[in-house]
Design a protein around this motif. Structure first.
Motif, PDB file in Angstrom:
ATOM      1  N   PRO A  17       0.832  -1.206   0.000  1.00  0.00           N
ATOM      2  CA  PRO A  17       0.000   0.000   0.000  1.00  0.00           C
ATOM      3  C   PRO A  17       0.867   1.258   0.000  1.00  0.00           C
ATOM      4  N   VAL A  18       0.353   2.301  -0.659  1.00  0.00           N
ATOM      5  CA  VAL A  18       1.025   3.596  -0.635  1.00  0.00           C
ATOM      6  C   VAL A  18       0.024   4.665  -0.197  1.00  0.00           C
ATOM      7  N   TRP A  19       0.559   5.800   0.208  1.00  0.00           N
ATOM      8  CA  TRP A  19      -0.294   6.893   0.641  1.00  0.00           C
ATOM      9  C   TRP A  19      -1.095   7.459  -0.529  1.00  0.00           C
ATOM     10  N   ALA A  20      -2.341   7.803  -0.242  1.00  0.00           N
ATOM     11  CA  ALA A  20      -3.207   8.423  -1.239  1.00  0.00           C
ATOM     12  C   ALA A  20      -2.851   9.904  -1.331  1.00  0.00           C
ATOM     13  N   GLN A  21      -1.776  10.176  -2.025  1.00  0.00           N
ATOM     14  CA  GLN A  21      -1.277  11.530  -2.237  1.00  0.00           C
ATOM     15  C   GLN A  21      -0.861  11.670  -3.694  1.00  0.00           C
ATOM     16  N   PRO A  22      -0.944  12.873  -4.254  1.00  0.00           N
ATOM     17  CA  PRO A  22      -0.635  13.054  -5.679  1.00  0.00           C
ATOM     18  C   PRO A  22       0.718  12.496  -6.101  1.00  0.00           C
ATOM     19  N   ALA A  23       1.708  12.546  -5.221  1.00  0.00           N
ATOM     20  CA  ALA A  23       3.044  12.077  -5.599  1.00  0.00           C
ATOM     21  C   ALA A  23       3.074  10.588  -5.894  1.00  0.00           C
TER      22      ALA A  23
END
Length: 928
Positions: free
Chosen positions: A622-628
């Motif tokens: 999983p990764v953070w739900a951020q534009p990057a």
């Protein structure tokens, strides 16, 4: 028979041999006689012209159990009471089953003893019936005597598609109705409260919790973005729907509609009261979402991966724990068999050197998102947390996505100089079958083959005028998990810095009373919370912050898009060679491996919308739900993004041979499921086809024999047992029990390590004791080999990622009992690598440490002997405990394949074979 006494669900029909209670009366024969319908079709001696058929009578196919998947109430009652089969309901089951023993003497001349002639058209003396559906003058449906397959010829495009819809409804109306309700999460309301109905709809609705507006938007988007072909697809779909609805009206007025409508209370057998709802275009999208969920959407599982990684790091520390986890993950194993063996690299989803944006959960914090709520609004079945529950669900869905194979040999290595292919999808075994056969001939359409019921406006797997194609599930990763940080409460999240409400989507189900006194009514609601990043699947904390883990799939809201690729495959003006074939399947966004053969060329292409991930994102976690960390050029409104170009998808033309059994596609295509390493069932095909190619002179018969031989092989016996016996025999075996077991295993291994009957129809295995011993030994030896070194917590986490065993009889395995497909998911590669390491043999992609006996050969030998003795002492009844079909200890029956009932007609079980459900054998003799 009133609707009240007709009971509610498929539960009265599912158990083989079970007659619904309300039918167990002395008047059953009278009831049947009163219900026999005056069905008739107009026989004709006219021959359907074989339009531009370049196969030279060398195309064959098979699809058990039979073409006829509809049955009137009278036919269902006869089947339930006496086992009588309607015409063409089971006539392909026997030939399919008989190949298991008959393949050893197979010749080109006898192939159609076990397959159907798949030539275009119907010879005049084989025409069983000719109809012009709904009295139309622009389409004719001819059915052949042997199989009842519809050969649909239209003088207009509309008429052709109308005929396709009419014929599909003739053969699969009930099944189509079931699955349009499954796709909407409405099966229980439609067919009653049986728990198996609930489980089926819950599995698929969780994957695609669509509203009616979502379904319609898919149609609108697919048409709007595909120009003239999109407009043609819409016209084809509407004509197809008109044909379906014409049959519904005709069967209703003629009272020959499927009897399941009576048994589930939708129609009254006496008064004919009630109705069968017409199909509409959004039904096709609902059907497509089910097929996409089953076979065409690889990836996911990032949360479970994270849980097992944390367990490994807890055991070994961060650096070594990560290395151990990676060795078991085998995401890019150097020893894995590959479909493309020319050395060309296709990097995708490879492990980044410096992962960015990972959002691993705090240990013990993961809780599965509730799906089901009772009538009081309370969540149902939400006590399970962490890996164990979700892994089971992931394993089931993954297994169902992975059951197909292909063997394709270039003309440079065949006896005729023309390519030969034996290929097909494994879609499971059902009654009626999910697929149906048809031939379509009309303006811009010329094909014969298999299509999913309700989606058969085009042939989806089959042959054109001078080419054939097929697919296997590829399963590459098009699903990612995002951690959305919660704000305000549990149903708001941060989207690009703004606290945003989640969208609540609900599907309510209520079913009618199931008993005569009307007291057993029930209801429940499925609820999904949707975000810009997809539906919520779990809740957790990350670094103490409350998050929801969401699942973003590139094909979400885009199941309808693939219609364009299938339209192209049916168009003889589009597909004229391997390059145009590849351009067609590039339009299919499901994750499939596509194979092609004509009289001169072979080809391969891996389809699917592979998202371009942000730099540094590891697709495994999983990764953070951020534009990057979002997909590049991702638009959440339409769920579109930048996708890898066609040249970066594994592809090839005229490789010497291709094999596929859901194995790794190509070098550096690092999206394989867990356990795709040194031992994979793809090896069973690779070894046999490579040997044939080296010898040269490959024929349709020899390639079919290679497939059939692999279909009977026990993967563990052929590829792992030899090394296990090396360890055991590294010193003399003095224990009499162990020695006897070793002797039986060695004898079986020398005979080929197959699970096959002594004689056709004997229902008894040759080398039955050896098979029983290995079936009992495998789970014992795996646990004893790995749990001491990994520790119980990590061993459990790893087994949640990948079940240790999937024998044909392994009801605990991902595919369940009696499913045919076997040996895809298991710890065979791990055992192989570890045992070879203990033996001191070279191992590429080793596990990082030795587990068996702590790495000492003598200790490993003791462990294997101890577990072997225990296994040898297990009785057949202990190893094969029995179920509703099989008595305890019945080894053959435990392995046997059952056509799982989705309607009222049941079939007998057949001997195990690990092969596609629908299968083609093709060799074109010429080209346009």
């Amino acid at each position: 028979m009133s609707r009240r006494t007709s009971r509610t669900a498929l539960d009265t029909l599912r158990t083989p041999g079970r007659i619904p209670g309300f039918l167990k009366t002395a008047s059953i024969c009278a009831l049947i006689a009163g219900l026999l319908s005056p069905l008739s079709q107009t026989a004709a001696a006219a021959e359907v012209t074989a339009a531009n058929d370049y196969c030279g009578n060398q195309c064959s196919d098979i699809l058990p159990p039979g073409q006829n998947g509809n049955a009137t109430l009278a036919q269902i009652l006869l089947n339930q009471a006496f086992g009588t089969q309607p015409a063409h309901a089971a006539d392909q089951l026997g030939p399919y089953a008989n190949l298991a023993k008959g393949h050893t003497t197979l010749t080109n001349a006898t192939i159609n003893t076990f397959f159907n002639d798949a030539s275009f058209g119907v010879p005049a003396d084989q025409v069983a019936s000719t109809v012009k559906p709904a009295g139309r003058g622009d389409v004719t449906i001819v059915r052949d005597k042997k199989t009842g397959v519809p050969h649909i010829t239209g003088t207009t495009r509309y008429g052709t598609e109308f005929g396709a819809g009419y014929a599909a409804a003739e053969d699969r109306l009930w099944l189509m109705d079931v699955f349009r309700h499954v796709g909407r999460g409405q099966l229980t309301s439609f067919a009653g409260g049986d728990p198996s109905n609930q489980g089926l709809e819950q599995q698929f609705w969780r994957h695609a919790p669509y509203t009616e507006a979502d379904l319609q938007a898919q149609i609108d988007n697919a048409i709007a973005t595909n120009g003239a072909r999109g407009q043609q697809a819409l016209a084809d779909a509407n004509a197809y729907l008109a044909g379906i609805n014409a049959y519904i009206d005709a069967s209703d007025s003629g009272r020959y509609f499927p009897g399941e409508y009576v048994l589930t209370g939708h129609k009254d057998s006496i008064t004919n009261a009630g109705s069968i709802a017409h199909f509409k275009i959004t039904d096709l999208v609902a059907l497509g979402s089910v097929i996409g969920a089953l076979f065409g959407s690889g990836g996911g599982g990032e949360v479970n991966n994270a849980i097992s990684l944390l367990a490994a790091q807890e055991k070994y520390g961060a650096e070594q724990g990560t290395a151990v986890w990676e060795s078991f993950r085998e995401r890019n194993d150097p020893e894995a068999v590959m479909t493309l063996h020319d050395g060309k690299s296709f990097p995708y989803a490879v492990r980044p050197e410096d992962p960015q944006g990972e959002a691993l959960p705090d240990p013990g914090s993961v809780v599965a998102e509730p799906l089901v709520y009772d009538r009081t609004g309370s969540a149902v079945g939400t006590s399970a947390t962490g890996a164990s529950t979700t892994a089971a669900r992931t394993a089931v869905s993954s297994a169902r996505r992975g059951m197909s194979n292909a063997l394709v040999v270039s003309g440079d290595h065949t006896a005729s100089g023309h390519p030969v292919a034996v290929f097909g999808p494994q879609t499971g075994y059902f009654a009626p079958q999910l697929l149906l056969l048809q031939e379509l001939q009309g303006p811009g359409i010329s094909a014969r083959g298999a299509s999913f019921a309700g989606l058969s406006m085009y042939v989806e797997l089959g042959r054109g005028q001078d080419y054939a194609w097929s697919a296997t599930t590829s399963g590459q990763d098009i699903i990612d998990t995002y951690a959305v940080e919660l704000c305000q409460d549990d149903v708001h999240y941060l989207y690009r810095g703004t606290c945003t409400p989640m969208e609540k989507v609900e599907q309510k189900n209520a079913w009618k009373p199931t008993t005569a006194d009307g007291t057993a009514a029930g209801s429940y609601t499925m609820r999904a919370w949707r975000t810009k990043y997809g539906p919520v699947e779990y809740r957790a904390t990350v670094g103490g912050k409350k998050v929801a883990y969401t699942t973003l799939r590139s094909s979400f809201l885009h199941e309808a898009d693939s219609i364009i690729g299938f339209q192209m495959l049916n168009d003889p003006d589009h597909v004229k060679g391997p390059e145009s074939f590849q351009s067609a399947v590039q339009h299919i966004n499901y994750t499939f491996n596509w194979f092609y053969a004509d009289s001169e060329h072979t080809a391969y292409y891996n389809s699917g919308d592979n998202p371009v991930r942000a730099g540094g994102v590891d697709a495994e976690f999983p990764v953070w739900a951020q534009p990057a960390y979002e997909w590049r050029n991702w638009d959440p409104t339409t769920n579109t993004a930048a996708y890898t170009p066609a040249s970066q998808h594994p592809n090839s033309i005229d490789q010497d041979y291709y094999i596929s059994w859901n194995n790794k596609q190509a070098k550096d295509y690092a999206t394989a499921p867990w356990g795709n390493g040194s031992v994979h069932r793809g090896n069973l095909l690779e070894d046999r086809v490579k040997k044939l190619v080296q010898a040269g002179g490959v024929t349709r018969a020899s390639l079919t024999k290679a497939m059939a031989d692999a279909a009977l092989a026990d993967l563990r016996a052929q590829d792992v047992l030899p090394d296990l016996l090396k360890v055991v025999n590294s010193s003399p075996v003095t224990d009499t029990t162990a020695s006897a077991a070793v002797a039986k295993l060695q004898t079986w291994l020398a005979a080929g390590g197959r699970r096959t009957e002594t004689t056709a129809g004997s229902k008894t295995y040759a080398d039955a004791d050896a098979i029983r011993i290995l079936d009992a030994w495998w789970p014992l030896l795996v646990k004893a080999e790995f749990e001491p070194g990994l520790g119980t917590a990590l061993y459990t986490a790893m087994t949640n990622n990948l079940p240790i065993d999937e024998t044909p009889s392994a009801a605990h395995g991902p595919t369940g009992a009696h499913a045919g497909s076997a040996f895809q998911y298991g710890w065979w590669s791990y055992v192989d690598k570890d045992i070879r390491a203990v033996l001191g043999e070279p191992v590429q992609g080793a596990l990082g440490r030795k587990y068996c006996g702590g790495g000492a050969l003598s200790a490993c030998r003791d462990l294997l002997l101890t577990t072997l003795k225990e296994a040898a002492g297990r009785t057949a009844a202990q190893v094969y405990p029995g179920d509703t079909l099989c008595a305890a200890g019945n080894q053959w029956c435990a392995d046997s394949i059952v056509q799982r009932t989705l309607g009222g007609i049941k079939h007998g079980n057949i001997s195990w074979q690990n092969r596609p459900t629908y299968q083609q054998v093709v060799e074109f003799t010429s080209h346009r």
